[in-house]
Write a protein that holds these residues in place. Structure first.
Motif, PDB file in Angstrom:
ATOM      1  N   ARG A 125     -15.297  69.787 101.129  1.00 57.05           N
ATOM      2  CA  ARG A 125     -14.666  70.702 102.076  1.00 57.05           C
ATOM      3  C   ARG A 125     -15.626  71.148 103.177  1.00 57.05           C
ATOM      4  NH1 ARG A 125     -12.337  74.297  97.113  1.00 57.05           N
ATOM      5  NH2 ARG A 125     -14.584  74.345  96.748  1.00 57.05           N
ATOM      6  N   GLU A 126     -15.147  70.978 104.410  1.00 57.66           N
ATOM      7  CA  GLU A 126     -15.810  71.532 105.597  1.00 57.66           C
ATOM      8  C   GLU A 126     -17.242  71.036 105.763  1.00 57.66           C
ATOM      9  OE1 GLU A 126     -15.351  75.762 105.682  1.00 57.66           O
ATOM     10  OE2 GLU A 126     -13.206  75.673 105.272  1.00 57.66           O
ATOM     11  N   ASN A 127     -17.439  69.754 105.520  1.00 62.34           N
ATOM     12  CA  ASN A 127     -18.755  69.145 105.683  1.00 62.34           C
ATOM     13  C   ASN A 127     -18.786  68.265 106.935  1.00 62.34           C
ATOM     14  OD1 ASN A 127     -19.906  69.887 102.883  1.00 62.34           O
ATOM     15  ND2 ASN A 127     -17.970  68.886 102.390  1.00 62.34           N
ATOM     16  N   ARG A 128     -19.976  67.823 107.277  1.00 59.05           N
ATOM     17  CA  ARG A 128     -20.164  66.954 108.439  1.00 59.05           C
ATOM     18  C   ARG A 128     -21.039  65.774 108.007  1.00 59.05           C
ATOM     19  NH1 ARG A 128     -23.624  66.999 113.239  1.00 59.05           N
ATOM     20  NH2 ARG A 128     -22.409  66.485 115.114  1.00 59.05           N
ATOM     21  N   PHE A 129     -20.546  64.554 108.238  1.00 57.13           N
ATOM     22  CA  PHE A 129     -21.248  63.333 107.847  1.00 57.13           C
ATOM     23  C   PHE A 129     -21.452  62.477 109.095  1.00 57.13           C
ATOM     24  CE2 PHE A 129     -18.660  64.828 104.347  1.00 57.13           C
ATOM     25  CZ  PHE A 129     -19.507  64.773 103.252  1.00 57.13           C
ATOM     26  N   VAL A 130     -22.692  62.086 109.363  1.00 56.32           N
ATOM     27  CA  VAL A 130     -23.007  61.426 110.629  1.00 56.32           C
ATOM     28  C   VAL A 130     -23.575  60.031 110.380  1.00 56.32           C
ATOM     29  CG1 VAL A 130     -24.267  61.612 112.802  1.00 56.32           C
ATOM     30  CG2 VAL A 130     -23.515  63.686 111.625  1.00 56.32           C
ATOM     31  N   ARG A 131     -22.807  58.998 110.781  1.00 52.80           N
ATOM     32  CA  ARG A 131     -23.240  57.611 110.912  1.00 52.80           C
ATOM     33  C   ARG A 131     -23.808  57.004 109.632  1.00 52.80           C
ATOM     34  NH1 ARG A 131     -25.430  56.487 117.092  1.00 52.80           N
ATOM     35  NH2 ARG A 131     -23.453  57.013 118.119  1.00 52.80           N
ATOM     36  N   PHE A 132     -23.077  57.139 108.554  1.00 47.77           N
ATOM     37  CA  PHE A 132     -23.368  56.389 107.342  1.00 47.77           C
ATOM     38  C   PHE A 132     -22.535  55.104 107.335  1.00 47.77           C
ATOM     39  CE2 PHE A 132     -24.662  60.645 106.271  1.00 47.77           C
ATOM     40  CZ  PHE A 132     -25.746  60.476 105.426  1.00 47.77           C
ATOM     41  N   ALA A 133     -22.892  54.171 106.429  1.00 42.32           N
ATOM     42  CA  ALA A 133     -22.027  53.013 106.237  1.00 42.32           C
ATOM     43  C   ALA A 133     -20.669  53.481 105.725  1.00 42.32           C
ATOM     44  CB  ALA A 133     -22.669  52.033 105.258  1.00 42.32           C
ATOM     45  N   HIS A 134     -20.694  54.353 104.723  1.00 41.47           N
ATOM     46  CA  HIS A 134     -19.499  55.062 104.237  1.00 41.47           C
ATOM     47  C   HIS A 134     -19.939  56.489 103.941  1.00 41.47           C
ATOM     48  CE1 HIS A 134     -17.830  51.081 103.701  1.00 41.47           C
ATOM     49  NE2 HIS A 134     -18.724  50.794 102.773  1.00 41.47           N
ATOM     50  N   PHE A 135     -19.085  57.439 104.200  1.00 42.21           N
ATOM     51  CA  PHE A 135     -19.483  58.789 103.803  1.00 42.21           C
ATOM     52  C   PHE A 135     -19.207  59.026 102.331  1.00 42.21           C
ATOM     53  CE2 PHE A 135     -15.263  60.915 103.901  1.00 42.21           C
ATOM     54  CZ  PHE A 135     -15.455  61.904 102.957  1.00 42.21           C
ATOM     55  N   MET A 136     -18.181  58.329 101.771  1.00 41.88           N
ATOM     56  CA  MET A 136     -17.853  58.573 100.369  1.00 41.88           C
ATOM     57  C   MET A 136     -17.151  57.364  99.781  1.00 41.88           C
ATOM     58  SD  MET A 136     -15.545  61.701  98.855  1.00 41.88           S
ATOM     59  CE  MET A 136     -15.118  61.842  97.130  1.00 41.88           C
ATOM     60  N   VAL A 137     -17.599  56.970  98.591  1.00 42.10           N
ATOM     61  CA  VAL A 137     -16.918  55.948  97.795  1.00 42.10           C
ATOM     62  C   VAL A 137     -16.452  56.645  96.529  1.00 42.10           C
ATOM     63  CG1 VAL A 137     -17.127  53.761  96.573  1.00 42.10           C
ATOM     64  CG2 VAL A 137     -18.333  54.095  98.747  1.00 42.10           C
ATOM     65  N   ALA A 138     -15.139  56.667  96.330  1.00 46.13           N
ATOM     66  CA  ALA A 138     -14.596  57.550  95.287  1.00 46.13           C
ATOM     67  C   ALA A 138     -13.701  56.810  94.318  1.00 46.13           C
ATOM     68  CB  ALA A 138     -13.809  58.692  95.928  1.00 46.13           C
ATOM     69  N   ALA A 139     -14.023  56.918  93.040  1.00 36.69           N
ATOM     70  CA  ALA A 139     -13.074  56.628  91.974  1.00 36.69           C
ATOM     71  C   ALA A 139     -12.569  57.972  91.458  1.00 36.69           C
ATOM     72  CB  ALA A 139     -13.744  55.821  90.873  1.00 36.69           C
ATOM     73  N   GLY A 140     -11.793  57.958  90.387  1.00 36.44           N
ATOM     74  CA  GLY A 140     -11.280  59.197  89.844  1.00 36.44           C
ATOM     75  C   GLY A 140     -10.047  59.677  90.597  1.00 36.44           C
ATOM     76  N   THR A 141      -9.486  60.778  90.122  1.00 34.22           N
ATOM     77  CA  THR A 141      -8.251  61.315  90.692  1.00 34.22           C
ATOM     78  C   THR A 141      -8.381  62.818  90.910  1.00 34.22           C
ATOM     79  OG1 THR A 141      -7.245  61.764  88.521  1.00 34.22           O
ATOM     80  CG2 THR A 141      -6.911  59.567  89.447  1.00 34.22           C
ATOM     81  N   GLY A 142      -7.383  63.348  91.598  1.00 25.43           N
ATOM     82  CA  GLY A 142      -7.320  64.795  91.784  1.00 25.43           C
ATOM     83  C   GLY A 142      -8.274  65.334  92.828  1.00 25.43           C
ATOM     84  N   HIS A 143      -8.698  64.497  93.762  1.00 22.96           N
ATOM     85  CA  HIS A 143      -9.671  64.943  94.759  1.00 22.96           C
ATOM     86  C   HIS A 143      -8.982  65.674  95.907  1.00 22.96           C
ATOM     87  CE1 HIS A 143     -12.224  62.481  92.425  1.00 22.96           C
ATOM     88  NE2 HIS A 143     -11.911  61.314  92.984  1.00 22.96           N
ATOM     89  N   LEU A 144      -9.716  66.629  96.470  1.00 20.64           N
ATOM     90  CA  LEU A 144      -9.286  67.343  97.666  1.00 20.64           C
ATOM     91  C   LEU A 144     -10.373  67.166  98.719  1.00 20.64           C
ATOM     92  CD1 LEU A 144      -7.364  69.256  99.158  1.00 20.64           C
ATOM     93  CD2 LEU A 144      -8.599  71.168  98.137  1.00 20.64           C
ATOM     94  N   ILE A 145     -10.008  66.476  99.815  1.00 25.22           N
ATOM     95  CA  ILE A 145     -10.947  66.205 100.905  1.00 25.22           C
ATOM     96  C   ILE A 145     -10.398  66.938 102.120  1.00 25.22           C
ATOM     97  CG2 ILE A 145     -12.044  64.402 102.262  1.00 25.22           C
ATOM     98  CD1 ILE A 145     -11.423  62.537  99.822  1.00 25.22           C
ATOM     99  N   LEU A 146     -11.020  68.072 102.448  1.00 23.27           N
ATOM    100  CA  LEU A 146     -10.397  69.038 103.347  1.00 23.27           C
ATOM    101  C   LEU A 146     -11.361  69.495 104.435  1.00 23.27           C
ATOM    102  CD1 LEU A 146      -8.082  71.087 103.999  1.00 23.27           C
ATOM    103  CD2 LEU A 146      -9.142  72.629 102.341  1.00 23.27           C
ATOM    104  N   GLY A 147     -10.927  69.393 105.674  1.00 25.55           N
ATOM    105  CA  GLY A 147     -11.625  70.034 106.783  1.00 25.55           C
ATOM    106  C   GLY A 147     -12.984  69.459 107.118  1.00 25.55           C
ATOM    107  N   ASN A 148     -13.240  68.200 106.774  1.00 22.83           N
ATOM    108  CA  ASN A 148     -14.531  67.585 107.046  1.00 22.83           C
ATOM    109  C   ASN A 148     -14.521  66.865 108.399  1.00 22.83           C
ATOM    110  OD1 ASN A 148     -15.771  67.900 104.181  1.00 22.83           O
ATOM    111  ND2 ASN A 148     -13.767  66.970 103.821  1.00 22.83           N
ATOM    112  N   HIS A 149     -15.705  66.533 108.855  1.00 18.83           N
ATOM    113  CA  HIS A 149     -15.861  65.723 110.069  1.00 18.83           C
ATOM    114  C   HIS A 149     -16.804  64.577 109.735  1.00 18.83           C
ATOM    115  CE1 HIS A 149     -17.256  65.483 114.564  1.00 18.83           C
ATOM    116  NE2 HIS A 149     -16.570  64.421 114.183  1.00 18.83           N
ATOM    117  N   TRP A 150     -16.278  63.351 109.762  1.00 17.70           N
ATOM    118  CA  TRP A 150     -17.172  62.220 109.586  1.00 17.70           C
ATOM    119  C   TRP A 150     -16.999  61.259 110.747  1.00 17.70           C
ATOM    120  CZ3 TRP A 150     -13.164  62.849 105.911  1.00 17.70           C
ATOM    121  CH2 TRP A 150     -12.193  61.833 105.823  1.00 17.70           C
ATOM    122  N   PHE A 151     -18.137  60.810 111.290  1.00 17.95           N
ATOM    123  CA  PHE A 151     -18.067  59.873 112.394  1.00 17.95           C
ATOM    124  C   PHE A 151     -19.140  58.806 112.215  1.00 17.95           C
ATOM    125  CE2 PHE A 151     -20.366  63.629 113.732  1.00 17.95           C
ATOM    126  CZ  PHE A 151     -21.490  63.189 114.434  1.00 17.95           C
TER     127      PHE A 151
END
Length: 763
Positions: free
Chosen positions: A509-535
């Motif tokens: 929530r509400e994070n900033r991710f700058v110029r990664f190959a991927h900001f997140m690789v996710a398995a699992g369930t029930g995730h909430l990805i809210l209000g972030n900025h990734w570019f």
């Protein structure tokens, strides 16, 4: 401390031989009678015990002798009044030191103890010494605690008991004895006073423990020197370090009243070691739950391996916090990654295992696995050298067989992988300066609710936060900033990943991710990805773009809401399926993507923000809500927003269901998509069969499977212009691609209709 020396105070009364006019027979205040010329007082020139002295005949019930000078009473200063007396003849009186407490304006301060202990001589000629201590504080050994109201005193002695005795008195002495209470008055005890040597060799542990026991509310001073402590030590008193400590790595220093990083850094004379010792202590006692760096910068030359610090502690489940500071990585051999290649066998019946692993003793827990059939972010969770097997964080999609794999072990500032389980570790307001040398945090194989908030992870070499198992269950990442070490590289040349997860219920929530190959690789369930900025853009013209968010599981129960997604996409795969073809499991579903802003610029042709990539045949989408988003292309045009990546396999379009794509805004997008899609069709010449082609409007190349409604816009007429009032019947999934539908009329008809068509079934 001695006020007579330090401040030049005159405390000692004059000798009797200097005259009796300053010695009162009453309280000593001005205007009272003195012993000068008194009938019952005389000076003796030479007594065999006292030399010059005063001889006094006791004539009243309490015969008083007071120095008429004002002896000052100062806060923190303690005075001892001493007299030696002997009886020459007559009755044997009692003898005691006495005084008169004078306040401001010369008034008497009432209610105080103004006499000391009484002594009675045993016979004639016996010399008796009497003394009493007066001071402002009620300390042990103080006979007359006067507090702060008196500012001076008239001191001397009293003779009590029967009258008639003849007493000789040596000149009275008043001295400053404050030094007797110096140990209590100084706020520290010195470990040297309890036997500490400080030579770096002698074991001073017992001396430190004794000093702690004696502190009694004061602090402990560790003066200059090197103090060897052979084992665990808990100190309940606050500690000030001038000297430093030497301890075995596994020995714990628990500073219960001085638990913060600056104190530990001072204790060991080294920020690196001090931080490790402070972290070690954090997991051993419950007096403190927070390691406060107090805004300090910690310089680290090698990873902090928690299990190496806690060799006898495999798991920990109480909340602990590391907060408020900066950790800076200093380049050196301790941060070098290691890579091992090995042959191993994989069996989909044992989906999280590699067996018959060659060179297994060289493969560490936490190594990242690569090879044919291995998805992104698969790690070694456990190693069984005896059995020759590895436990993996995720299954492999390449099927059963023996293959060659590589195992890369990166180095992390906080390496928690050696713990069996760690719950509720929080990192707050900490800046990780990885400097392209180290990664930031590796989580344990098992654990709940790791949390990071208001942190900065700057230029991690390989990864920011890595999960090698289920230690990410319930993870919380809030208001953090992640800056890649690959800012200047083209997207296709980047390899760093901000974080990965394997377990459920993660909140990003509400994070900033700058110029990664991927900001997140996710398995699992029930995730909430809210209000972030990734570019993830670069400086290339028509540059390639990678997925910011990779969902590596089919049924995700995940919400992606209110994010700013800039020059990056969302990729949905099943690369962690040991048998990736669809069977009895759920297929792609449970994903909500709403209220996001999608932007791209200078992108290569073919870019799509949303991509579904099945790794096996037979899959379909059965639960997707893609609505209320804004898609905008700048510096070029995007053909459409979504696609199915058929590099490995395609979807089964006959089974699509419960797909909602509506209410989105498109800017610079050639083809709008929607489900359901409303298609306007104009039939200029009368025909009995109208063929409509909504295929491009339907997301993911879906078939025209259902029609929700057909509405005539204006009159439907026949070849002669006569009105036709009947309804046509519909045939769906027409044409070779099954992306057409047909309206069938009983007679040739022409006109305009609005048709609402779906690429799915609702159930």
């Amino acid at each position: 401390m001695n006020k007579a020396i330090t401040d030049g105070l005159l405390l000692m009364p004059p000798a009797f031989g200097a005259g009796l006019d300053v010695w009162s027979s009453e309280d000593g205040t001005p205007g009272q009678a003195s012993y000068q010329g008194a009938y019952n007082a005389a000076l003796v020139a030479a007594d065999q015990d006292f030399g010059p002295c005063l001889e006094l005949v006791k004539t009243t019930a309490t015969q008083k002798l007071r120095y008429m000078g004002e002896t000052p009473i100062l806060p923190g200063c303690y005075l001892r009044i001493t007299a030696r007396v002997k009886v020459i003849s007559g009755n044997l009186p009692g003898v005691r030191i006495a005084g008169w407490a004078g306040g401001a304006g010369g008034v008497h301060v009432e209610g105080l103890v103004e006499t000391g202990p009484e002594a009675v001589p045993g016979g004639y000629g016996e010399v008796v010494t009497v003394s009493a201590i007066v001071g402002t504080g009620a300390r042990g050994g103080v006979d007359m605690p006067w507090g702060l109201a008196p500012i001076y005193g008239h001191f001397g002695l009293d003779l009590t008991g029967a009258n008639g005795g003849v007493v000789r008195i040596e000149s009275i002495a008043i001295e400053d004895v404050t030094a007797a209470w110096l140990r209590e008055m100084v706020p520290f005890v010195d470990v040297r006073d309890f036997g500490a040597v400080g030579d770096g060799v002698t074991d001073d542990r017992a001396a430190f423990a004794a000093a702690d026991a004696a502190a009694a509310g004061r602090g402990i001073l560790v003066p200059e020197g090197s103090y060897y402590l052979s084992g665990n030590l808990s100190l309940n008193a606050p500690v000030r370090f001038v000297g430093t400590l030497v301890m075995p790595l596994a020995a714990r220093l628990l500073l219960l009243k001085s638990y913060d990083f600056p104190t530990y850094a001072a204790a060991f004379g080294d920020e690196d070691l001090g931080f490790r010792k402070a972290v070690q202590a954090l997991f051993y006692y419950t007096d403190h739950t927070v390691l406060n760096l107090k805004g300090r910068r910690v310089e680290l030359t090698a990873p902090v391996d928690l299990r190496a610090l806690l060799p006898d502690l495999g798991s920990f489940s109480n909340r602990r916090v590391i907060a408020n500071g900066q950790i800076n990585v200093i380049d050196g051999p301790g941060w070098a990654s290691a890579m091992v290649s090995s042959q191993a066998s994989y069996d989909i019946a044992l989906p999280d295992q590699l067996t018959a692993v060659a060179n297994i003793a060289s493969i560490p827990v936490g190594a990242r696995v690569a090879g044919t059939g291995v998805g992104r972010e698969v790690y070694v969770k456990a190693v069984n050298v005896v059995a020759g097997s590895l436990t993996l964080s995720q299954p492999l999609h390449g099927g059963s067989g023996s293959r060659s794999y590589s195992f890369t072990r990166d180095r992390y500032i906080l390496d928690l992988s050696g713990m069996e389980r760690l719950d509720r570790l929080n990192i707050a307001e900490v800046e990780f300066l990885c400097n392209g040398v180290a990664s930031a945090v590796m989580l344990p194989p098992e654990g709940d609710v790791f949390a990071m908030r208001d942190c900065w992870v700057m230029r991690p070499k390989d990864r920011a936060i890595t999960s090698i198992g289920r230690g990410c269950q319930g993870m919380l990442i809030d208001r953090c900033h992640f800056l890649s070490n690959e800012m200047s590289l083209r997207v296709q040349d980047r390899s760093t990943i901000a974080l990965n997860v394997n377990a459920n219920d993660v909140k990003i929530r509400e994070n900033r991710f700058v110029r990664f190959a991927h900001f997140m690789v996710a398995a699992g369930t029930g995730h909430l990805i809210l209000g972030n900025h990734w570019f993830q853009g670069d400086e290339e013209t028509q540059g390639l773009r990678s997925a910011g968010l990779v969902l590596a599981q089919t049924n995700v129960l995940t919400s992606v809401t209110g994010n700013y997604i800039d020059n990056a996409g969302l990729e949905w795969t099943n690369e962690y399926a040991p048998d990736p073809a669809f069977g009895t499991q759920y297929s792609f579903g449970g994903l909500t993507v709403t209220g996001n802003t999608f932007l791209c610029s200078d992108m290569a042709p073919g870019f799509r923000w949303i991509s579904v990539r099945p790794y096996g045949a037979g899959h379909f989408i059965h639960g997707l809500n893609l609505s209320g988003n804004v898609f905008k292309a700048a510096g070029g045009t995007v053909e459409r927003i979504e696609r199915v990546d058929t590099t490995v396999a395609d979807l089964d379009y006959s089974r699509m269901r419960n797909v909602v794509v509506e209410g989105n805004t498109f800017n610079g997008i050639s083809q709008f998509v929607s489900n359901p899609a409303t298609l306007e069709h104009d039939q200029a010449t009368a025909q009995t069969v109208w063929t409509l082609t909504p295929g491009a409007m339907l997301p993911f190349g879906g078939w025209a499977r259902n029609v929700e409604g057909v509405v005539a816009e204006g009159m439907i007429s026949g070849a002669t212009g006569a009105r036709i009032t009947e309804m046509p019947f519909v045939q769906v999934e027409q044409g070779a691609a099954k992306q057409q539908l047909q309206l069938n009329w009983s007679q040739a008809a022409k006109g305009r209709v609005q048709v609402k068509v779906r690429m799915d079934n609702l159930a």
